[in-house]
Design a protein around this motif. Structure first.
Motif, short mmCIF file in Angstrom:
data_model
loop_
_atom_site.label_atom_id
_atom_site.label_comp_id
_atom_site.label_asym_id
_atom_site.label_seq_id
_atom_site.Cartn_x
_atom_site.Cartn_y
_atom_site.Cartn_z
N VAL A 1 0.95 -1.36 0.00
CA VAL A 1 0.03 -0.06 0.11
C VAL A 1 0.91 1.25 0.09
O VAL A 1 0.76 2.36 -0.60
N THR B 1 -1.69 -3.50 4.01
CA THR B 1 -1.96 -4.12 2.93
C THR B 1 -2.70 -5.25 2.82
O THR B 1 -2.64 -6.20 3.30
N PRO B 2 -3.96 -5.07 2.02
CA PRO B 2 -4.86 -6.04 2.06
C PRO B 2 -4.66 -7.48 1.07
O PRO B 2 -3.37 -7.09 0.31
N TYR C 1 -8.98 -3.42 -6.89
CA TYR C 1 -10.06 -2.84 -5.96
C TYR C 1 -10.72 -1.83 -6.73
O TYR C 1 -10.08 -1.04 -7.69
N GLN D 1 -2.72 2.27 6.01
CA GLN D 1 -3.56 1.16 6.37
C GLN D 1 -2.69 0.06 6.14
O GLN D 1 -1.52 0.04 5.08
N ASN E 1 -13.00 -7.07 1.27
CA ASN E 1 -11.73 -6.42 1.70
C ASN E 1 -12.01 -5.02 1.02
O ASN E 1 -12.31 -4.85 -0.01
N TYR E 2 -11.19 -4.29 2.04
CA TYR E 2 -11.27 -2.74 1.47
C TYR E 2 -9.90 -2.00 1.48
O TYR E 2 -8.95 -2.44 2.16
N LEU E 3 -9.81 -0.93 0.64
CA LEU E 3 -8.76 -0.24 0.65
C LEU E 3 -9.08 1.27 0.39
O LEU E 3 -9.84 1.74 -0.25
N TYR F 1 -9.21 5.22 0.45
CA TYR F 1 -8.47 6.26 -0.31
C TYR F 1 -9.26 7.66 -0.17
O TYR F 1 -10.40 7.68 0.36
N VAL G 1 -4.28 7.12 -1.97
CA VAL G 1 -4.48 5.95 -1.10
C VAL G 1 -3.88 6.10 0.15
O VAL G 1 -2.89 6.44 0.27
N ARG H 1 -13.72 4.07 0.31
CA ARG H 1 -12.92 3.00 0.11
C ARG H 1 -13.15 2.27 -1.12
O ARG H 1 -14.32 2.13 -1.75
#
Length: 333
Positions: A219, A317-318, A323, A315, A261-263, A265, A311, A255
């Motif tokens: 990330v 890294t998923p 995504y 957080q 799963n989420y990222l 931003y 981003v 997100r």
């Protein structure tokens, strides 16, 4: 005093009747009256790209019609604005025709309806003879009502009673039918005004390119991306622009999602700074403060609103994968 009030009331009625006759005149079963035709509503960009068409009353209607004998009808276009004028003095040209998509009737020209099927001819509003109006595509318009007029003169001799033999004719002043010892004379005719209007709605064209952060292993390796949203709206229309929080907003963050799963931003106004671009209040952006061409509302100039997409590097890294999220651009006038 009661007598004076009665006389005044009678005078008021007389004035009202005279005013009414100025707008409607009856000849047997036929009436010639001021009429209106409305085009639209349509967005300003639609008016700019496509001719707006519509039909309306030509001002002549007959409450009774018989085909027991020949009928004669023609209309002369005496004058017209040939433009619809609206906010800021902007204008939209238009033409008048006797048929849909027909040839324009110009000043001084006539359209003869004598050979038409009378039973189908009076198909306009309220059983009148219809006329057709068509605009020329015109850009750079502000929203509002655009108005113009057409001055016509009707000549007619219509059989309005009878089956095998015509028992009653409804005729315009001075009309003389052709006979053994007479020639056709159209007479003085009856003047009438047709008011034409077009309602133009506010409109916007928006170009909003996607953001692709690319592919990285961690990330913390994502780099900010800069994009510009381009907007063009109707002339004289100031506005604000907002960006929705996306489909997966939670905990104060936008997100992107992949399965469960989420990222996280975020989208920030301009190329630098930390002012969030959001959907409401002070997070919206004004057209008067656009990054390019601020405050220019001429209907043709693009205004640019630049933003920075980042981003959240803090957080975890998923799981690996693609995504995505969707953000809605909205414009409020």
């Amino acid at each position: 005093m009661p007598l004076i009030r009665t006389l005044l009331a009678m005078l008021a009625c007389a004035v009202a009747l005279l005013a009414g006759r100025a707008h409607a005149q009856t000849f047997g079963s036929c009436t010639v009256a001021t009429a209106s035709s409305t085009l639209g509503p349509a967005g300003s960009f639609t008016v700019a790209s496509t001719a707006q068409q519509g039909s309306g009353s030509s001002g002549l209607g007959c409450s009774a019609i018989s085909v027991a004998t020949n009928s004669y009808l023609k209309v002369k276009l005496e004058s017209s604005t040939f433009t619809l004028t609206g906010p800021g003095g902007r204008t939209v040209p238009f033409i008048v025709s006797a048929a849909p998509n027909g040839t324009a009737i110009t000043t001084g020209a006539e359209a003869d309806f004598s050979s038409f099927d009378l039973l189908n001819l009076f198909s306009g509003p309220g059983g009148t003879v219809p006329l057709y109006f068509r605009t020329t595509p015109t850009g750079g318009l502000a929203s509002g009502t655009y108005q113009g007029s057409v001055n016509l003169r009707w000549y007619f001799s219509v059989c309005t009673l009878g089956v095998a033999v015509c028992l009653a004719l409804s005729e315009s002043p001075g009309f003389v039918r052709p006979g053994l010892f007479t020639t056709l004379a159209w007479g003085a005719g009856v003047p009438v005004t047709i008011n034409v209007s077009l309602t133009v709605d506010k409109d916007c064209a928006i170009t909003a390119p996607d953001v692709d952060f690319g592919t990285v292993a961690l990330v913390s390796q994502f780099t900010p991306k800069t994009r510009t949203i381009s907007i063009r709206c109707s002339a004289d229309a100031s506005y604000t622009v907002g960006l929705s929080n996306g489909d997966n907003y939670a905990g104060g963050s936008r997100r992107m999602k992949l399965g469960g799963n989420y990222l996280r931003y975020e989208l920030y106004q301009g190329t630098s700074g930390s002012t969030r671009w959001g959907p409401s209040g002070g997070e919206r952006r004004s057209s008067g403060a656009a990054d390019s061409n601020p405050g220019i509302h001429d209907g043709s100039t693009l205004q640019g609103f630049t933003y920075r997409a980042i981003v959240d590097p803090g957080q975890a890294t998923p799981v690996a994968g693609r995504y995505a999220d969707s953000v809605l651009v909205d414009v409020v006038f």
